[in-house]
Design a protein around this motif. Structure first.
Motif, PDB file in Angstrom:
ATOM      1  N   ILE A 110       0.836  -1.203   0.000  1.00  0.00           N
ATOM      2  CA  ILE A 110       0.000   0.000   0.000  1.00  0.00           C
ATOM      3  C   ILE A 110       0.868   1.249   0.000  1.00  0.00           C
ATOM      4  O   ILE A 110       0.615   2.197  -0.749  1.00  0.00           O
ATOM      5  CB  ILE A 110      -0.983  -0.015   1.190  1.00  0.00           C
ATOM      6  N   ALA A 111       1.918   1.258   0.808  1.00  0.00           N
ATOM      7  CA  ALA A 111       2.782   2.441   0.902  1.00  0.00           C
ATOM      8  C   ALA A 111       3.443   2.765  -0.431  1.00  0.00           C
ATOM      9  O   ALA A 111       3.511   3.928  -0.828  1.00  0.00           O
ATOM     10  CB  ALA A 111       3.850   2.226   1.978  1.00  0.00           C
ATOM     11  N   TYR A 112       3.933   1.742  -1.133  1.00  0.00           N
ATOM     12  CA  TYR A 112       4.674   1.987  -2.369  1.00  0.00           C
ATOM     13  C   TYR A 112       3.790   2.057  -3.617  1.00  0.00           C
ATOM     14  O   TYR A 112       4.190   2.643  -4.617  1.00  0.00           O
ATOM     15  CB  TYR A 112       5.761   0.930  -2.557  1.00  0.00           C
ATOM     16  N   GLN A 113       2.595   1.468  -3.586  1.00  0.00           N
ATOM     17  CA  GLN A 113       1.746   1.418  -4.775  1.00  0.00           C
ATOM     18  C   GLN A 113       0.534   2.342  -4.701  1.00  0.00           C
ATOM     19  O   GLN A 113      -0.223   2.412  -5.657  1.00  0.00           O
ATOM     20  CB  GLN A 113       1.247  -0.022  -4.998  1.00  0.00           C
ATOM     21  N   PRO A 115      -2.461   5.010  -4.715  1.00  0.00           N
ATOM     22  CA  PRO A 115      -3.626   4.319  -4.172  1.00  0.00           C
ATOM     23  C   PRO A 115      -3.779   2.943  -4.822  1.00  0.00           C
ATOM     24  O   PRO A 115      -3.460   2.755  -5.999  1.00  0.00           O
ATOM     25  CB  PRO A 115      -4.783   5.239  -4.545  1.00  0.00           C
ATOM     26  N   VAL A 116      -4.260   1.993  -4.033  1.00  0.00           N
ATOM     27  CA  VAL A 116      -4.361   0.609  -4.490  1.00  0.00           C
ATOM     28  C   VAL A 116      -5.623  -0.014  -3.896  1.00  0.00           C
ATOM     29  O   VAL A 116      -6.059   0.382  -2.817  1.00  0.00           O
ATOM     30  CB  VAL A 116      -3.076  -0.179  -4.082  1.00  0.00           C
ATOM     31  N   ARG A 143      -6.026   4.052   5.243  1.00  0.00           N
ATOM     32  CA  ARG A 143      -7.386   4.580   5.179  1.00  0.00           C
ATOM     33  C   ARG A 143      -7.880   4.487   3.744  1.00  0.00           C
ATOM     34  O   ARG A 143      -7.087   4.305   2.819  1.00  0.00           O
ATOM     35  CB  ARG A 143      -7.446   6.021   5.668  1.00  0.00           C
ATOM     36  N   GLN A 144      -9.186   4.592   3.576  1.00  0.00           N
ATOM     37  CA  GLN A 144      -9.762   4.611   2.245  1.00  0.00           C
ATOM     38  C   GLN A 144      -9.743   6.037   1.732  1.00  0.00           C
ATOM     39  O   GLN A 144      -9.993   6.978   2.480  1.00  0.00           O
ATOM     40  CB  GLN A 144     -11.187   4.077   2.269  1.00  0.00           C
ATOM     41  N   ASP A 145      -9.431   6.176   0.454  1.00  0.00           N
ATOM     42  CA  ASP A 145      -9.376   7.503  -0.155  1.00  0.00           C
ATOM     43  C   ASP A 145      -9.912   7.421  -1.574  1.00  0.00           C
ATOM     44  O   ASP A 145      -9.161   7.261  -2.526  1.00  0.00           O
ATOM     45  CB  ASP A 145      -7.939   8.035  -0.145  1.00  0.00           C
ATOM     46  N   LEU A 155     -10.195   2.677  -2.753  1.00  0.00           N
ATOM     47  CA  LEU A 155      -8.754   2.856  -2.913  1.00  0.00           C
ATOM     48  C   LEU A 155      -8.129   3.031  -1.536  1.00  0.00           C
ATOM     49  O   LEU A 155      -8.627   3.798  -0.711  1.00  0.00           O
ATOM     50  CB  LEU A 155      -8.453   4.079  -3.787  1.00  0.00           C
ATOM     51  N   LEU A 156      -7.047   2.316  -1.280  1.00  0.00           N
ATOM     52  CA  LEU A 156      -6.364   2.357   0.004  1.00  0.00           C
ATOM     53  C   LEU A 156      -5.093   3.181  -0.106  1.00  0.00           C
ATOM     54  O   LEU A 156      -4.353   3.079  -1.082  1.00  0.00           O
ATOM     55  CB  LEU A 156      -6.019   0.937   0.452  1.00  0.00           C
ATOM     56  N   VAL A 157      -4.842   3.987   0.920  1.00  0.00           N
ATOM     57  CA  VAL A 157      -3.622   4.789   1.023  1.00  0.00           C
ATOM     58  C   VAL A 157      -3.143   4.724   2.475  1.00  0.00           C
ATOM     59  O   VAL A 157      -3.908   4.356   3.365  1.00  0.00           O
ATOM     60  CB  VAL A 157      -3.855   6.264   0.611  1.00  0.00           C
TER      61      VAL A 157
END
Length: 189
Positions: A110-113, A115-116, A143-145, A155-157
């Motif tokens: 999640i951190a590198y990709q 929003p996923v 969180r969701q964004d 989308l997760l961020v």
């Protein structure tokens, strides 16, 4: 924090702005923004920011075991990194939340990709990741964004708390993955 019970401005308190900031930050259970502190203390935000920086510099010069740290979420007191082994020895096992290997993998993706989507995390990991994503969300690290326009999936961020826990000011400070990828210069030799 509200202004309702404030007897006066920080200038009217014993010790002035710096002492007030120390007292509030010691009592706060989360990092505080300078603008919010200024509002509560009845001061100018520029004055509060300067006082926070002066406190930080003073603690650094004194070589204290703690520091006043500015993070993505605001200002907070923290143990100085040099004393981490001592603090870790003091803290009893089990009091800190440790992420599982699966959660660490999902968090890295999640951190590198970002929003996923959940499906993209699962595809990269090769297993269903709903449980670890739920855990990361409960711990406030992601969180969701928004939603993916094609799949309509959330989308997760990463969250501001992720930056805080990692000691980063922004995602730009994440280490590069290039040296760890197959085919890097070190692997050729």
């Amino acid at each position: 924090m509200t202004n309702e019970h404030r007897p006066g401005t920080a200038h009217e308190y014993p010790g002035g702005v710096r002492a007030c900031l120390e007292a509030v930050l010691m009592a706060a259970d989360a990092p505080q923004q300078a603008a919010d502190l200024a509002q509560v203390l009845g001061c100018d935000a520029v004055e509060v920011e300067a006082a926070l920086e002066a406190l930080r510099d003073g603690y650094d010069a004194q070589g204290r075991g703690f520091e006043l740290r500015r993070t993505a979420l605001g200002w907070r007191f923290a143990s100085r990194v040099d004393y981490e082994p001592i603090v870790a020895a003091f803290v009893a096992d089990g009091q800190t939340v440790r992420l599982s290997q699966a959660a660490m993998e999902a968090l890295a993706i999640i951190a590198y990709q970002q929003p996923v989507t959940r499906a993209q995390v699962a595809a990269i990991r090769g297993v269903n990741s709903d449980g670890v994503i739920r855990s990361l969300s409960v711990h406030g690290l992601i969180r969701q964004d928004g939603v993916d326009p094609e799949s309509h999936a959330a989308l997760l961020v990463t969250s501001a708390m992720f930056l805080e826990r990692m000691g980063l000011d922004s995602l730009d400070q994440l280490p590069s993955l290039a040296p760890l990828l197959p085919g890097s210069v070190d692997d050729v030799a």
